[in-house]
Structures are given as C-alpha cells and as structure tokens.
Design an enzyme around this catalytic site. Structure first.
Site, PDB file in Angstrom:
ATOM      1  N   GLU A 107       4.974   1.135  11.322  1.00 52.38           N
ATOM      2  CA  GLU A 107       6.176   0.463  10.814  1.00 52.38           C
ATOM      3  C   GLU A 107       6.421   1.078   9.446  1.00 52.38           C
ATOM      4  OE1 GLU A 107       8.059  -1.622  12.399  1.00 52.38           O
ATOM      5  OE2 GLU A 107       6.796  -2.106  14.110  1.00 52.38           O
ATOM      6  N   CYS A 158      11.744  -3.257   3.753  1.00 50.09           N
ATOM      7  CA  CYS A 158      12.073  -2.062   4.546  1.00 50.09           C
ATOM      8  C   CYS A 158      13.428  -2.251   5.217  1.00 50.09           C
ATOM      9  CB  CYS A 158      10.992  -1.813   5.576  1.00 50.09           C
ATOM     10  SG  CYS A 158      10.641  -3.280   6.530  1.00 50.09           S
TER      11      CYS A 158
HETATM   12  P1  NAP Z   1       2.311   2.710   0.940  1.00 50.75           P
HETATM   13  O1  NAP Z   1       2.143   3.350  -0.381  1.00 50.75           O
HETATM   14  O2  NAP Z   1       2.499   3.591   2.117  1.00 50.75           O
HETATM   15  O3  NAP Z   1       1.034   1.772   1.130  1.00 50.75           O
HETATM   16  C1  NAP Z   1       0.900   0.941   2.250  1.00 50.75           C
HETATM   17  C2  NAP Z   1      -0.563   0.732   2.544  1.00 50.75           C
HETATM   18  O4  NAP Z   1      -1.147   1.986   2.874  1.00 50.75           O
HETATM   19  C3  NAP Z   1      -1.362   0.161   1.378  1.00 50.75           C
HETATM   20  O5  NAP Z   1      -2.304  -0.748   1.875  1.00 50.75           O
HETATM   21  C4  NAP Z   1      -2.034   1.401   0.807  1.00 50.75           C
HETATM   22  O6  NAP Z   1      -3.260   1.136   0.197  1.00 50.75           O
HETATM   23  C5  NAP Z   1      -2.298   2.177   2.087  1.00 50.75           C
HETATM   24  N1  NAP Z   1      -2.497   3.611   1.848  1.00 50.75           N
HETATM   25  C6  NAP Z   1      -1.994   4.380   0.857  1.00 50.75           C
HETATM   26  N2  NAP Z   1      -2.439   5.651   0.990  1.00 50.75           N
HETATM   27  C7  NAP Z   1      -3.236   5.671   2.078  1.00 50.75           C
HETATM   28  C8  NAP Z   1      -3.985   6.698   2.730  1.00 50.75           C
HETATM   29  N3  NAP Z   1      -4.006   7.932   2.286  1.00 50.75           N
HETATM   30  N4  NAP Z   1      -4.684   6.350   3.821  1.00 50.75           N
HETATM   31  C9  NAP Z   1      -4.673   5.094   4.276  1.00 50.75           C
HETATM   32  N5  NAP Z   1      -3.994   4.073   3.712  1.00 50.75           N
HETATM   33  C10 NAP Z   1      -3.267   4.371   2.623  1.00 50.75           C
HETATM   34  O7  NAP Z   1       3.544   1.707   0.968  1.00 50.75           O
HETATM   35  P2  NAP Z   1       3.896   0.535  -0.050  1.00 50.75           P
HETATM   36  O8  NAP Z   1       4.462   1.141  -1.278  1.00 50.75           O
HETATM   37  O9  NAP Z   1       2.768  -0.420  -0.166  1.00 50.75           O
HETATM   38  O10 NAP Z   1       5.038  -0.222   0.780  1.00 50.75           O
HETATM   39  C11 NAP Z   1       6.353   0.148   0.734  1.00 50.75           C
HETATM   40  C12 NAP Z   1       6.737   0.944   1.973  1.00 50.75           C
HETATM   41  O11 NAP Z   1       6.423   0.198   3.129  1.00 50.75           O
HETATM   42  C13 NAP Z   1       8.235   1.189   2.048  1.00 50.75           C
HETATM   43  O12 NAP Z   1       8.474   2.501   2.468  1.00 50.75           O
HETATM   44  C14 NAP Z   1       8.691   0.202   3.102  1.00 50.75           C
HETATM   45  O13 NAP Z   1       9.886   0.557   3.764  1.00 50.75           O
HETATM   46  C15 NAP Z   1       7.532   0.185   4.013  1.00 50.75           C
HETATM   47  N6  NAP Z   1       7.548  -1.040   4.836  1.00 50.75           N
HETATM   48  C16 NAP Z   1       7.881  -0.918   6.139  1.00 50.75           C
HETATM   49  C17 NAP Z   1       7.951  -2.048   6.931  1.00 50.75           C
HETATM   50  C18 NAP Z   1       8.321  -1.960   8.376  1.00 50.75           C
HETATM   51  O14 NAP Z   1       8.093  -2.923   9.089  1.00 50.75           O
HETATM   52  N7  NAP Z   1       8.889  -0.862   8.855  1.00 50.75           N
HETATM   53  C19 NAP Z   1       7.655  -3.298   6.375  1.00 50.75           C
HETATM   54  C20 NAP Z   1       7.313  -3.376   5.036  1.00 50.75           C
HETATM   55  C21 NAP Z   1       7.260  -2.221   4.272  1.00 50.75           C
HETATM   56  P3  NAP Z   1      -3.428   1.156  -1.403  1.00 50.75           P
HETATM   57  O15 NAP Z   1      -2.665  -0.014  -1.884  1.00 50.75           O
HETATM   58  O16 NAP Z   1      -4.888   1.015  -1.573  1.00 50.75           O
HETATM   59  O17 NAP Z   1      -2.885   2.449  -1.884  1.00 50.75           O
END
Ligand code: NAP
Length: 474
Positions: free
Chosen positions: A248, A282
C-alpha cells in the site's frame, strides 16, 4: 490504560538497553523512550511467530473471530485514551485521531466477521474426470510494516486479516509513532491472543533488520504500507526468497470538479479530501483539476474555507490543523511549496509557517499551470494546487498523467458523466461527490506504483491466504 514502552515478543514484554526517543511534534518535548530491538530480539520474534503458527493456524475460526471481536470492543472502550496518544506522538488534531481510532477498530470487527467466512470450492471438472476441491490456508509468518500517518488504522488493517486468516505476525511500526501500535498490541494481549501470535519489534536499524527477515525461510509474507520508494526497495528484497507481498504505497490523487458540479458541495468535499489528517494521508487530494468555467468561484470559496482553519496544538479541542509528525517532514512541505512558486505558482493563501514553535505549516492554496512540478509530488500536507481544464477528456488525461493510482475524486451533478470519468481514471478507488470513501468493508488499494493487492473488504483476508487445489477421484 497505560501504554508500555517495551517490545512484545513471544507473549513477553521486553526491555532492551537501546532506546528510541518518542517526540511530541507540537512542542518537541520528549514523551517517553521505547526499547529498540536488535538481532537477538528479531530471532526471538521469528521463532516465536514460527512456533505459534503451528497452533494458531489450526485454531477454530470462531475462536480467532471472538478474539478479534473482543479487541474491537477494547479499542472502542479505550478510544479516548488511544486518540490522545495518537495526537501526542503524531501531532494530528484530536478529532482526526478519534475518527482514526473508530476506523481502526472497525478492521477488527470486520475481520472478526470474515474469519468465519473463508471460502472454498467443490466442483466437477469440465471433462468430468475428477472433482476439483479448492481450499484456503493461512500463508504463514507475516511481517507487517506501517507508516506514521495512521499509526492505528494501518496496523489494524493488517493485524485484523492476518489473525482472521490464521497467520502469525511480526509488526514493525514507524519509528515516529510506536506508542499507538504498542497500545493496540496490549489490547490484543488482553483480548486473548496467544503468545507468539503477535510480536512487536522496533529495529535499531530498520533496513538491515527487515532485509534479514525477508531472507529468513520462516517468513512467508510481507504486508507493507509506506512510501513507493521504500516499497520498491522491499519488493527487490522479497524477490530473493519469492516472498508474497502486499504493498500500500504513495498516492497523488486528482480531485476533478466538472463544470456542472454543485460548487459548494465540491468545496465541502475538497476540505475533507485535502485536510483530513492535516493532508498527511495517502488518499489526500493532491492535485485539483477544476473546469475553467467555475475555477474562479471554486478557488475563492475553497481558499476562504482553508483560511478559516485554526492551526495549533492538536490536543486543544478548538484546533483544526495540528502539527506535522516532525520538523523534518514539515520542511519537506515548505521546500516543495517554494519550488512550486519559483516555477510560477500563484499564492492564493498561505505558503508560510505560523509564528510558533513546533512542526506547523499554514493551509495553502496555489493556482498553478498544468506542468508545475508540485503536481508530480505527493505533498502530504495542507497544500492545494489548482489547475483549470477545458474538457472532461483533458481532465482525465491530466489526472492519469502520473505513475501513481491510488484514489481519484470526481464532482459532478450528472451521475452518468461522473461514472464515465470514473471508469477512465487509472486508480484503484474513485470517490464520486464525496471527500472520503475509506471503509473497512471495501477494498482499499492502488493501480500502478500505488501498490499491489487490497486491504479491507472481501479481498483483504486473501492477502494472508494461500489457495490449495486438490484434484480427486471418488
Ligand atoms: P516510509 O518512509 O516508507 O516508512 C514506512 C515504514 O517503512 C516505516 O515503518 C519505516 O520504518 C519503514 N521503512 C523505512 N525504510 C525501510 C527499509 N529500508 N526497509 C524496511 N522498512 C523500512 O513512509 P512514511 O513516511 O512513514 O509514510 C508516508 C508514506 O506512506 C506516503 O508515501 C503515503 O502515501 C504512504 N501511505 C500509503 C498508504 C496506503 O494505504 N496506500 C497509507 C498510508 C500511508 P522507520 O520509521 O524505522 O524508518
């Protein structure tokens, strides 16, 4: 209830020496410190989940359902506490936190109902040579990774179907917002989830830890919600062991207002689609495409409503726009707006920070040309760029000119015209004359680089099930 600051593995609450600071972004104060996990705790979590799978996968669906139902009831009973917790660690306003908790709890209720309705088939092959028996089985240990913007709902949208299907899980919440996930796991424990079925880790080094898990034979499934950038990276990691993935990812939602739309209704819808969760969703409307016949009136009315929003600490009940999750995230928004202005955007309102400490940004409306760079990015904040268009065909073409495809919004008083546009939009979800359509009973997910698979609805549980075909003679 009181939230713990520990990891939860194998049915035990665990402290470690390494700690993570959890910060309130509204005033940058330290809320608490939470234990971080290392290889030792990850091995314990993998083995606990693997062992618990042997019995949880065979537990009667009704028993799994009743635990989820109990978890739903506990979330509702603790809704005020959980809402405050979200506001403290995430910054969003209390009203948004409360609606998130109610939405999040519904995933436990919905999947408690789905747990007992997992489908199978028994039929005769077309040639008549055999019987075709199809059954669904839980896929196995699942790694669940969630973002900071909906710390409760993104967790329950995975935990609900995983547990209903009979999978065991390792949950890794975002580093900015671990407390909400910990509180939900406390409630799952209280609801009767057996030891090892749900494990919560907070890796000291996220990328490294998750990569190791995705190369561990005990892991069979990854369910990720977060940015497209990280999702892409995880798909590559998961490819080595051909791990099933649900993704997602990011969005870049177009909000289309056709010339026959009720402008006041479109403005009201725009306020919800743009400002729910302070724009950090999102599903947030990211690009406003408005017919040239009504763009002036829409822009004026929408700007007026945006200007009225009261910005401040989310814990104050009169606040309508809270803080961002961190100063770093707020700066990303400010930089994007500056770049957009340098590229020719006209500021209708905002485009600045309030004169206060904390990660705040003022509601902003920009009038932009269709090639402005802001239209290519996921803004994730209270910024609305508006573009005018001449025909429905042009609106569709502009809306689809993106690598993303999560959700689109269409406003029109002519339902068949709106449906025609909806059918042409390359997105997994389309909202017609509504500013929000997320519903635990409906399939949530995106086309193109917004994701793979669906969460919620009848599809959600299938992300945690394998299909087994047995061909037989009788
Ligand atoms: P993110 O930076 O991608 O982080 C999301 C999760 O992934 C966090 O728990 C993060 O952990 C982890 N993560 C980061 N780097 C990683 C790696 N190399 N390997 C494994 N896990 C890793 O996203 P965010 O800034 O938290 O959230 C915003 C994004 O989420 C936006 O793009 C939004 O559109 C998207 N989103 C999508 C949906 C949907 O349903 N489509 C819903 C909500 C949000 P750490 O915190 O430890 O870095």
């Amino acid at each position: 209830m009181q939230v713990k600051n520990q990891l939860f593995i194998g049915g035990k609450w665990i402290d470690t020496n390494k700690k993570l600071d959890v910060i309130n972004p509204a005033d940058e104060t330290l809320i608490t410190q939470v234990s971080l996990s290392t290889d030792k705790e990850h091995e314990f979590a993998l083995e606990s989940a693997h062992q618990a799978f042997q019995s949880w996968s065979k537990t009667a669906p009704r028993v799994r359902a009743e635990i989820l139902r109990k978890a739903f009831e506990l979330m509702i009973a603790n809704a005020d506490f959980l809402s405050e917790l979200i506001t403290k660690e995430n910054g969003k306003v209390l009203a948004d936190s409360k609606s998130e908790i109610l939405y999040a709890a519904e995933f436990f209720r919905w999947f408690s109902e789905e747990a007992v309705r997992i489908e199978g088939e028994y039929r005769t092959s077309p040639s008549g040579d055999k019987k075709i028996l199809v059954t669904k089985q839980p896929i196995g240990v699942s790694v669940l990774i969630t973002p900071w913007n909906f710390p409760a709902a993104m967790a329950t949208r995975k935990l609900g179907p995983a547990l209903a299907a009979g999978c065991t899980v390792i949950l890794k919440p975002a580093s900015e917002t671990p407390l909400t996930a910990i509180a939900i796991v406390q409630l799952l424990e209280q609801a009767g989830v057996p030891a090892g079925v749900v494990n919560l880790v907070l890796p000291e080094k996220t990328g490294e830890a998750i990569s190791k898990m995705l190369h561990d034979k005990r892991v069979r499934n990854l369910s990720f919600t977060g940015s497209t950038e990280v999702g892409r990276l995880l798909l590559k990691e998961a490819a080595d062991s051909v791990i099933r993935c649900s993704m997602e990812l990011g969005g870049n939602a177009p909000f289309i207002v056709l010339d026959d739309a009720d402008i006041d209704a479109a403005v009201a819808g725009a306020m919800i689609a743009k400002m729910r969760n302070g724009g950090a969703a999102c599903t947030s409307a990211n690009r406003f495409y408005v017919s040239e016949k009504i763009v002036k009136e829409f822009t004026e009315k929408f700007s007026k409503e945006m200007q009225k929003l009261k910005v401040g600490n989310g814990l104050d009940k009169s606040t309508q726009l809270g803080a961002y999750v961190s100063i770093k995230e707020r700066e990303k928004i400010a930089e994007l707006v500056s770049a957009s202005i340098n590229a020719g955007a006209k500021v209708e309102i905002g485009a600045n920070k309030p004169n206060a400490a904390g990660a705040f940004y003022n509601p902003t409306v920009l009038s932009v040309k269709k090639d402005n760079l802001i239209l290519e990015k996921e803004i994730f904040g209270p910024v609305a760029p508006i573009v005018s268009f001449k025909s429905d065909e042009e609106a569709i073409q502009l809306a689809n000119a993106t690598d993303f495809g999560l959700i689109s919004y269409v406003f029109s008083d002519n339902l068949s015209r709106a449906l025609k546009v909806a059918e042409s939009l390359e997105s997994g979800m389309v909202a017609i004359n509504r500013g929000v359509i997320s519903d635990p009973a409906a399939p949530f997910g995106g086309y193109k680089q917004s994701g793979l698979g669906r969460e919620g609805g009848f599809d959600g549980i299938n992300e945690f099930l394998e299909t087994k075909y047995i061909g037989l003679n009788i």
